[in-house]
Motif scaffolding. Structure first.
Motif, PDB file in Angstrom:
ATOM      1  N   THR A 295      44.012  59.957  58.428  1.00 49.47           N
ATOM      2  CA  THR A 295      43.622  60.566  59.677  1.00 49.47           C
ATOM      3  C   THR A 295      42.341  60.939  60.124  1.00 49.47           C
ATOM      4  N   LYS A 296      41.730  60.508  61.099  1.00 51.70           N
ATOM      5  CA  LYS A 296      40.360  60.724  61.557  1.00 51.70           C
ATOM      6  C   LYS A 296      40.653  62.185  62.556  1.00 51.70           C
ATOM      7  N   ILE A 297      39.599  63.030  62.203  1.00 50.31           N
ATOM      8  CA  ILE A 297      39.734  64.238  62.988  1.00 50.31           C
ATOM      9  C   ILE A 297      38.405  64.882  63.601  1.00 50.31           C
ATOM     10  N   LEU A 298      38.825  65.833  64.476  1.00 46.27           N
ATOM     11  CA  LEU A 298      37.625  66.754  64.874  1.00 46.27           C
ATOM     12  C   LEU A 298      37.751  67.692  63.862  1.00 46.27           C
ATOM     13  N   SER A 299      36.666  68.067  63.352  1.00 43.80           N
ATOM     14  CA  SER A 299      36.599  69.415  62.221  1.00 43.80           C
ATOM     15  C   SER A 299      35.729  70.421  62.818  1.00 43.80           C
ATOM     16  N   PHE A 300      36.144  71.545  62.802  1.00 47.87           N
ATOM     17  CA  PHE A 300      35.400  72.658  62.933  1.00 47.87           C
ATOM     18  C   PHE A 300      35.283  73.624  61.838  1.00 47.87           C
ATOM     19  N   LYS A 301      33.937  74.062  61.494  1.00 50.83           N
ATOM     20  CA  LYS A 301      34.148  74.981  60.244  1.00 50.83           C
ATOM     21  C   LYS A 301      33.214  76.197  60.799  1.00 50.83           C
ATOM     22  N   LEU A 302      33.752  77.495  60.434  1.00 53.78           N
ATOM     23  CA  LEU A 302      32.990  78.610  60.915  1.00 53.78           C
ATOM     24  C   LEU A 302      31.790  78.787  59.901  1.00 53.78           C
ATOM     25  N   ASN A 303      30.716  79.102  60.576  1.00 51.57           N
ATOM     26  CA  ASN A 303      29.661  79.776  59.780  1.00 51.57           C
ATOM     27  C   ASN A 303      29.899  81.236  59.702  1.00 51.57           C
ATOM     28  N   PRO A 304      29.960  81.700  58.234  1.00 56.53           N
ATOM     29  CA  PRO A 304      29.998  82.991  57.902  1.00 56.53           C
ATOM     30  C   PRO A 304      29.051  83.868  58.348  1.00 56.53           C
TER      31      PRO A 304
ATOM     32  N   ALA B  72      30.330  87.571  66.151  1.00 55.00           N
ATOM     33  CA  ALA B  72      31.550  87.722  66.607  1.00 55.00           C
ATOM     34  C   ALA B  72      31.308  87.217  68.232  1.00 55.00           C
ATOM     35  N   GLY B  73      32.875  86.761  68.620  1.00 56.15           N
ATOM     36  CA  GLY B  73      32.856  86.399  70.042  1.00 56.15           C
ATOM     37  C   GLY B  73      33.158  84.898  70.145  1.00 56.15           C
ATOM     38  N   PRO B  74      33.991  84.808  71.324  1.00 52.15           N
ATOM     39  CA  PRO B  74      34.453  83.360  71.495  1.00 52.15           C
ATOM     40  C   PRO B  74      33.582  82.099  71.859  1.00 52.15           C
ATOM     41  N   GLY B  75      32.280  82.815  72.447  1.00 50.63           N
ATOM     42  CA  GLY B  75      31.088  81.897  72.471  1.00 50.63           C
ATOM     43  C   GLY B  75      30.414  81.539  71.615  1.00 50.63           C
ATOM     44  N   LYS B  76      30.591  82.020  70.389  1.00 53.81           N
ATOM     45  CA  LYS B  76      29.934  82.007  69.074  1.00 53.81           C
ATOM     46  C   LYS B  76      30.184  80.914  68.123  1.00 53.81           C
ATOM     47  N   GLY B  77      31.418  80.744  67.997  1.00 52.99           N
ATOM     48  CA  GLY B  77      31.920  79.733  67.137  1.00 52.99           C
ATOM     49  C   GLY B  77      31.765  78.266  67.720  1.00 52.99           C
ATOM     50  N   PRO B  78      32.464  77.243  66.854  1.00 52.68           N
ATOM     51  CA  PRO B  78      32.417  75.742  67.559  1.00 52.68           C
ATOM     52  C   PRO B  78      33.313  75.795  68.618  1.00 52.68           C
ATOM     53  N   GLU B  79      32.950  75.127  69.551  1.00 50.87           N
ATOM     54  CA  GLU B  79      33.849  74.750  70.655  1.00 50.87           C
ATOM     55  C   GLU B  79      33.431  73.393  71.242  1.00 50.87           C
ATOM     56  N   ILE B  80      34.824  72.736  71.867  1.00 48.62           N
ATOM     57  CA  ILE B  80      34.464  71.600  72.723  1.00 48.62           C
ATOM     58  C   ILE B  80      35.051  71.881  74.013  1.00 48.62           C
ATOM     59  N   ILE B  81      34.399  70.983  75.085  1.00 46.70           N
ATOM     60  CA  ILE B  81      34.760  71.540  76.336  1.00 46.70           C
ATOM     61  C   ILE B  81      34.690  70.117  77.105  1.00 46.70           C
TER      62      ILE B  81
ATOM     63  N   ALA C  47      41.221  74.385  89.450  1.00 45.55           N
ATOM     64  CA  ALA C  47      41.036  73.530  88.266  1.00 45.55           C
ATOM     65  C   ALA C  47      40.194  74.407  87.022  1.00 45.55           C
ATOM     66  N   SER C  48      40.465  73.698  86.178  1.00 50.47           N
ATOM     67  CA  SER C  48      39.655  74.458  84.941  1.00 50.47           C
ATOM     68  C   SER C  48      39.114  73.307  83.912  1.00 50.47           C
ATOM     69  N   LYS C  49      38.514  73.677  82.742  1.00 50.96           N
ATOM     70  CA  LYS C  49      38.140  72.745  81.801  1.00 50.96           C
ATOM     71  C   LYS C  49      38.809  72.900  80.443  1.00 50.96           C
ATOM     72  N   TYR C  50      39.177  71.767  79.779  1.00 49.32           N
ATOM     73  CA  TYR C  50      40.231  71.709  78.658  1.00 49.32           C
ATOM     74  C   TYR C  50      39.161  71.987  77.174  1.00 49.32           C
ATOM     75  N   ARG C  51      39.682  72.655  76.545  1.00 49.98           N
ATOM     76  CA  ARG C  51      38.839  73.358  75.625  1.00 49.98           C
ATOM     77  C   ARG C  51      39.706  73.322  74.130  1.00 49.98           C
ATOM     78  N   MET C  52      38.861  73.370  73.273  1.00 49.69           N
ATOM     79  CA  MET C  52      39.214  73.814  71.508  1.00 49.69           C
ATOM     80  C   MET C  52      38.167  74.687  71.036  1.00 49.69           C
ATOM     81  N   ASN C  53      38.469  75.904  70.527  1.00 47.23           N
ATOM     82  CA  ASN C  53      37.496  76.704  69.672  1.00 47.23           C
ATOM     83  C   ASN C  53      38.096  77.421  68.594  1.00 47.23           C
ATOM     84  N   PHE C  54      36.989  77.957  67.680  1.00 47.06           N
ATOM     85  CA  PHE C  54      37.109  78.700  66.568  1.00 47.06           C
ATOM     86  C   PHE C  54      36.148  79.683  66.365  1.00 47.06           C
TER      87      PHE C  54
END
Length: 268
Positions: free
Chosen positions: A42-51, A55-64, A227-234
């Protein structure tokens, strides 16, 4: 405005999504079109957290999404990280959601969230309104136990919650999915956004039947209409602990990985 689409992350790029900040993929932001460590075919989108990330929802990886989305059916197949053996008190959030803040109309947000310190628990809900008067409707579900922890509305993040009843509280009970653990395998989740209601659901891992997590109707309270924007984040949270574990606020110590197989939008 986006038309219907399926992004399966098979190639190292996306026609419908952009990265949330720099647009440059790194080990601690995102990679697209790589093989899943859980499902090698399976091919994926991968997000990894930077230790070392703040902190905060705008700090980690995100697609929009590059364009707006609106009423319709949204779904995704994903696997959240398993952090419990390495760092059981980690403070980290996986978000699958829509979000856009308009100067005139306020916030439009619909979300699925998992706090990876306990991947048996799912958080669903919306935010609407303007700063200082933000409206929340939300439900917390321990799906492994078949327990609805709460179904509430409140104003602002620190507002007093009010229990929702009647058509705003359907279903009133959810059967347990034995051994449900969002980090143990890929699951398909979705939400249907209509002007008159919202429905959050997932596919049962054995029968593929639709399991309705919350079918919210009977009120306009909390339903986004613009209307909104479609997203995924970590991202790392230092002030939102998972239900039942108030200690789960630690800075991540490892590059925990979120795996996303695909994201779909069917315009209505």
């Amino acid at each position: 405005m986006h038309k219907s689409f399926l992004e399966d992350f098979s190639f190292p790029g996306s026609k419908v999504f952009r990265y949330g900040s720099t647009g440059i993929p790194t080990d601690f932001t995102y990679k697209i079109g790589i093989s899943s460590p859980s499902e090698p075919d399976t091919k994926i989108l991968s997000f990894k957290l930077n230790p070392e990330e703040d902190a905060g929802p705008g700090k980690g990886p995100e697609i929009i999404s590059k364009k707006f989305t609106h009423f319709g059916s949204y779904s995704a197949r994903l696997k959240v990280p398993d952090a419990r053996k390495k760092q059981p008190n980690v403070g980290a959030v996986v978000g699958y959601f829509t979000y856009h803040e308009d100067d005139e109309e306020g916030l439009s947000e619909i979300d699925f969230e998992w706090l990876i310190a306990d991947p048996k628990i799912i958080y669903v809900g919306t935010w609407t309104g303007k700063p200082g008067n933000l409206q929340r409707i939300g439900r917390i579900i321990n799906l492994a136990e078949g327990k609805i922890v709460e179904t509430i509305s409140k104003v602002n993040y620190d507002g007093k919650p009010t229990l929702l009843k009647g058509m705003q509280n359907i279903p009133e009970s959810i059967p347990a999915i034995e051994n449900y653990d969002a980090s143990s395998q890929f699951y398909t989740y979705g939400f249907d956004w209509k002007a008159a209601g919202l429905r959050w659901w997932m596919l049962h891992p054995e029968t593929a039947d639709t399991v309705v997590l919350w079918d919210y109707q009977g009120s306009q309270l909390g339903i986004p209409h613009h209307a909104s924007k479609y997203r995924m984040n970590f991202w790392h949270t230092k002030d939102w602990a998972v239900e039942g574990n108030p200690e789960s606020l630690e800075q991540p110590e490892f590059p925990f990985e979120l795996e996303v197989d695909w994201m779909r939008y069917v315009k209505k």
